[in-house]
Design a protein around this motif. Structure first.
Motif, mmCIF file in Angstrom:
data_model
loop_
_atom_site.group_PDB
_atom_site.id
_atom_site.type_symbol
_atom_site.label_atom_id
_atom_site.label_comp_id
_atom_site.label_asym_id
_atom_site.label_seq_id
_atom_site.Cartn_x
_atom_site.Cartn_y
_atom_site.Cartn_z
ATOM 1 N N THR A 161 8.299 13.768 34.273
ATOM 2 C CA THR A 161 8.762 12.187 33.444
ATOM 3 C C THR A 161 8.844 12.833 32.161
ATOM 4 O OG1 THR A 161 7.236 10.834 34.092
ATOM 5 C CG2 THR A 161 8.230 11.270 35.535
ATOM 6 N N GLY A 162 9.196 13.511 31.165
ATOM 7 C CA GLY A 162 9.482 13.977 29.722
ATOM 8 C C GLY A 162 10.829 13.984 30.032
ATOM 9 N N ARG A 163 11.807 13.758 28.858
ATOM 10 C CA ARG A 163 13.192 13.398 28.574
ATOM 11 C C ARG A 163 14.011 14.049 30.216
ATOM 12 N NH1 ARG A 163 11.116 15.244 23.754
ATOM 13 N NH2 ARG A 163 11.719 17.479 24.088
ATOM 14 N N ILE A 164 13.804 15.288 30.095
ATOM 15 C CA ILE A 164 15.160 16.133 30.914
ATOM 16 C C ILE A 164 14.507 15.333 32.490
ATOM 17 C CG2 ILE A 164 15.304 17.762 31.926
ATOM 18 C CD1 ILE A 164 14.969 19.489 29.769
ATOM 19 N N GLY A 165 13.242 14.637 32.240
ATOM 20 C CA GLY A 165 13.034 13.736 33.479
ATOM 21 C C GLY A 165 14.019 12.274 33.833
ATOM 22 N N LEU A 166 13.699 11.614 33.202
ATOM 23 C CA LEU A 166 14.403 10.558 32.982
ATOM 24 C C LEU A 166 15.342 10.518 32.820
ATOM 25 C CD1 LEU A 166 11.773 9.442 30.484
ATOM 26 C CD2 LEU A 166 11.957 8.969 32.670
ATOM 27 N N ALA A 167 15.829 11.743 32.455
ATOM 28 C CA ALA A 167 17.649 11.625 32.145
ATOM 29 C C ALA A 167 18.205 12.213 33.742
ATOM 30 C CB ALA A 167 18.068 13.322 31.526
ATOM 31 N N MET A 168 17.101 12.656 34.934
ATOM 32 C CA MET A 168 17.656 13.057 35.528
ATOM 33 C C MET A 168 17.346 12.185 37.319
ATOM 34 S SD MET A 168 18.273 15.028 38.114
ATOM 35 C CE MET A 168 17.959 15.584 39.612
ATOM 36 N N ILE A 169 16.398 10.781 36.441
ATOM 37 C CA ILE A 169 15.982 9.850 37.517
ATOM 38 C C ILE A 169 17.106 9.049 37.456
ATOM 39 C CG2 ILE A 169 15.125 7.946 37.129
ATOM 40 C CD1 ILE A 169 12.335 9.229 36.490
ATOM 41 N N LYS A 170 17.782 8.845 35.906
ATOM 42 C CA LYS A 170 19.193 8.495 35.949
ATOM 43 C C LYS A 170 20.477 8.833 36.360
ATOM 44 C CE LYS A 170 19.973 8.350 31.076
ATOM 45 N NZ LYS A 170 20.205 8.508 30.353
ATOM 46 N N LYS A 171 20.794 10.201 36.642
ATOM 47 C CA LYS A 171 21.363 10.325 37.075
ATOM 48 C C LYS A 171 21.009 9.902 39.412
ATOM 49 C CE LYS A 171 22.756 13.980 33.931
ATOM 50 N NZ LYS A 171 22.316 12.452 33.386
ATOM 51 N N CYS A 172 20.071 10.564 39.701
ATOM 52 C CA CYS A 172 19.506 10.020 40.975
ATOM 53 C C CYS A 172 19.770 8.090 41.737
ATOM 54 C CB CYS A 172 18.080 10.097 41.466
ATOM 55 S SG CYS A 172 17.863 12.292 40.769
ATOM 56 N N SER A 173 19.403 7.266 40.613
ATOM 57 C CA SER A 173 19.944 5.860 40.898
ATOM 58 C C SER A 173 21.058 5.810 40.954
ATOM 59 C CB SER A 173 18.985 5.517 39.696
ATOM 60 O OG SER A 173 19.931 5.709 38.528
ATOM 61 N N GLY A 174 22.335 6.306 40.268
ATOM 62 C CA GLY A 174 23.254 5.562 40.836
ATOM 63 C C GLY A 174 23.708 6.610 41.907
ATOM 64 N N PHE A 175 23.106 7.473 42.856
ATOM 65 C CA PHE A 175 23.146 7.538 44.268
ATOM 66 C C PHE A 175 22.968 6.995 45.041
ATOM 67 C CE2 PHE A 175 26.056 11.066 41.850
ATOM 68 C CZ PHE A 175 26.723 11.719 42.814
ATOM 69 N N ASP A 176 22.012 5.886 44.640
ATOM 70 C CA ASP A 176 20.924 5.132 45.649
ATOM 71 C C ASP A 176 19.830 5.881 45.865
ATOM 72 O OD1 ASP A 176 23.160 3.114 44.637
ATOM 73 O OD2 ASP A 176 24.422 3.883 47.097
ATOM 74 N N MET A 177 19.615 6.353 45.671
ATOM 75 C CA MET A 177 18.216 7.330 45.778
ATOM 76 C C MET A 177 17.217 6.769 45.638
ATOM 77 S SD MET A 177 19.335 11.507 45.159
ATOM 78 C CE MET A 177 18.516 12.067 46.301
ATOM 79 N N ASN A 178 16.000 6.744 46.894
ATOM 80 C CA ASN A 178 14.652 6.348 46.331
ATOM 81 C C ASN A 178 13.569 7.528 45.445
ATOM 82 O OD1 ASN A 178 14.694 4.161 47.491
ATOM 83 N ND2 ASN A 178 14.937 5.350 49.434
ATOM 84 N N ILE A 179 12.744 6.683 44.015
ATOM 85 C CA ILE A 179 12.339 8.152 43.030
ATOM 86 C C ILE A 179 11.019 8.186 43.207
ATOM 87 C CG2 ILE A 179 12.725 8.877 40.806
ATOM 88 C CD1 ILE A 179 15.515 7.839 40.622
ATOM 89 N N LEU A 180 10.886 9.265 43.487
ATOM 90 C CA LEU A 180 9.005 9.075 43.206
ATOM 91 C C LEU A 180 8.770 9.296 42.404
ATOM 92 C CD1 LEU A 180 8.464 10.542 47.376
ATOM 93 C CD2 LEU A 180 7.198 8.387 46.002
ATOM 94 N N CYS A 181 7.669 9.805 41.348
ATOM 95 C CA CYS A 181 7.825 10.296 40.097
ATOM 96 C C CYS A 181 6.120 10.936 39.805
ATOM 97 C CB CYS A 181 7.950 9.219 38.966
ATOM 98 S SG CYS A 181 9.795 8.540 39.031
ATOM 99 N N TYR A 182 6.298 11.738 39.319
ATOM 100 C CA TYR A 182 4.566 12.229 39.229
ATOM 101 C C TYR A 182 5.089 12.815 37.750
ATOM 102 C CZ TYR A 182 0.815 15.413 38.858
ATOM 103 O OH TYR A 182 -0.637 16.217 38.286
ATOM 104 N N ASP A 183 3.691 12.612 37.387
ATOM 105 C CA ASP A 183 3.748 13.985 35.947
ATOM 106 C C ASP A 183 1.929 13.738 35.488
ATOM 107 O OD1 ASP A 183 3.117 14.106 32.566
ATOM 108 O OD2 ASP A 183 5.690 13.513 32.970
ATOM 109 N N PRO A 184 1.722 15.206 35.495
ATOM 110 C CA PRO A 184 0.561 15.120 34.699
ATOM 111 C C PRO A 184 -0.238 15.173 34.248
ATOM 112 C CG PRO A 184 1.887 16.712 35.141
ATOM 113 C CD PRO A 184 3.049 16.221 35.505
ATOM 114 N N ALA A 185 0.993 14.234 32.420
ATOM 115 C CA ALA A 185 0.164 14.175 31.544
ATOM 116 C C ALA A 185 0.057 12.557 30.646
ATOM 117 C CB ALA A 185 1.102 15.165 30.509
ATOM 118 N N TYR A 186 1.556 12.388 31.438
ATOM 119 C CA TYR A 186 1.850 10.443 30.916
ATOM 120 C C TYR A 186 2.881 10.796 31.999
ATOM 121 C CZ TYR A 186 5.353 7.691 27.900
ATOM 122 O OH TYR A 186 5.604 6.529 27.680
ATOM 123 N N GLN A 187 2.589 8.787 31.984
ATOM 124 C CA GLN A 187 3.770 8.432 32.459
ATOM 125 C C GLN A 187 4.748 6.634 31.840
ATOM 126 O OE1 GLN A 187 1.069 6.439 35.581
ATOM 127 N NE2 GLN A 187 1.164 8.560 36.985
#
Length: 344
Positions: A161-187
């Motif tokens: 969930t760095g810059r690109i991961g967060l940008a992907m989350i924005k797009k997925c949320s617009g398609f009514d998706m449930n989202i599970l997030c994992y980041d080994p370093a930073y949340q």
């Protein structure tokens, strides 16, 4: 006595705007013109000739040989890319040569491309196109020759969930998706909380029928619960960190996924064990995969298109006109210019 000009060698075209800006500001710029990567021997020769700045791409191996050639003269290596796997960081530190990247240029472009690959994969668009082009599509049928899967309402695992991961989350949320997030370093809990607020508002205002959610979970839970797994982590090896990402997706982790799950990798090729992925697809451990990065690039002839049920693309297709223009501009404005100023 005239002031010595800051000499720069670029291993690839930067685009006319960036090249012109450097020359207009008095830089002595030489650009390698070929579409292929220059031989490493040539890079070493240019560095050894006394250049002050080296502008590189992911194709160029930059290690102790290069830094040794530039000892006492080379002041900066400016990478025209977000990643810098080609630069030996330990060697750069040893020779005290700063290296830089164009960090935020491809954020939206990469997330967009990953999302589009997911759509192509889910709806079996590449198989469908082949049938039409090869004139093997006889007529309409309710479920033959195959059915695709929808994206709307499904569960996405965002790994990283760095810059690109967060940008992907924005797009997925617009398609009514449930989202599970994992980041080994930073949340980034603040960002995730804001996305949940938007999800709740969309449901409350009738924009989406079902309530959706987003949350951080452990890696294994993300893999087990997802319909789609999208990867956005840097490549880190065991020698570099206690949380390596090399072969993060392997035989063991692939078996944690649903047999109906899809994997999308637009991070770095070695994050996925390609042999394990090929076996998982052949044995139908998962439903499919979409890749635009590979463990070895370009692909050796014997391995080309050997991964079944998987759209593949070259990483060069990730970028856009706007992003590529920004690459060149950012690499010189925030990387080469400061190095020239510090020389003075």
């Amino acid at each position: 006595m005239s002031k010595k000009r800051f000499r720069v060698f670029a291993t690839s075209r930067l685009g006319e705007p960036a090249e012109n800006r450097l020359r207009e500001h008095g830089y002595d710029l030489e650009v390698y013109q070929g579409p292929e990567a220059p031989p490493k021997k040539l890079i070493i020769e240019k560095v050894n000739s006394g250049i002050d700045g080296l502008i590189t791409t992911l194709r160029d191996p930059i290690d102790a040989e290069v830094f040794e050639a530039g000892k006492g003269t080379l002041k900066v290596v400016a990478q025209i890319a977000v990643g810098f796997d080609n630069i030996d960081r330990a060697d750069a530190n040893k020779y005290k040569i700063p290296f830089t990247n164009t960090a935020d240029v491809l954020t939206e472009a990469t997330a967009e491309f990953a999302f589009f690959m997911m759509g192509v994969l889910a709806r079996k668009m590449w198989q469908s196109e082949r049938l039409v082009r090869e004139q093997k599509w006889p007529s309409w049928h309710p479920f033959l020759p195959f059915l695709g899967d929808e994206v709307t309402g499904k569960t996405m695992a965002v790994i990283g969930t760095g810059r690109i991961g967060l940008a992907m989350i924005k797009k997925c949320s617009g398609f009514d998706m449930n989202i599970l997030c994992y980041d080994p370093a930073y949340q980034n809990h603040e960002f995730i909380g804001a996305i949940q607020e938007l999800m709740d508002l969309r449901h409350a205002r009738g924009i989406q029928k079902e309530k959706t959610w987003i949350k951080y979970v452990e890696f294994e839970e993300a893999l087990r619960g997802a319909d789609y797994v999208t990867i956005h982590v840097p490549l880190l090896r065991e020698s570099e960190t206690d949380k390596p990402t090399y072969h993060l997706i392997n035989e063991k982790t692939l078996k944690m996924m649903k047999p109906t799950a899809y994997v999308i990798n637009s991070s770095r090729g070695p994050v996925v064990d390609e042999r394990a992925l090929a076996r998982a697809l052949k044995e139908k451990v998962i439903a499919g995969a979409a890749l635009d990065v590979f463990e070895k690039e370009p692909l050796p002839p014997i391995r080309r298109c050997s991964i079944p049920r998987s759209p593949i693309a070259a990483a060069c297709f990730i970028t856009s006109r706007a992003a590529r223009k920004s690459h060149g501009s950012q690499s010189i404005q925030t990387r080469v210019w400061p190095a020239a100023a510090s020389r003075d």
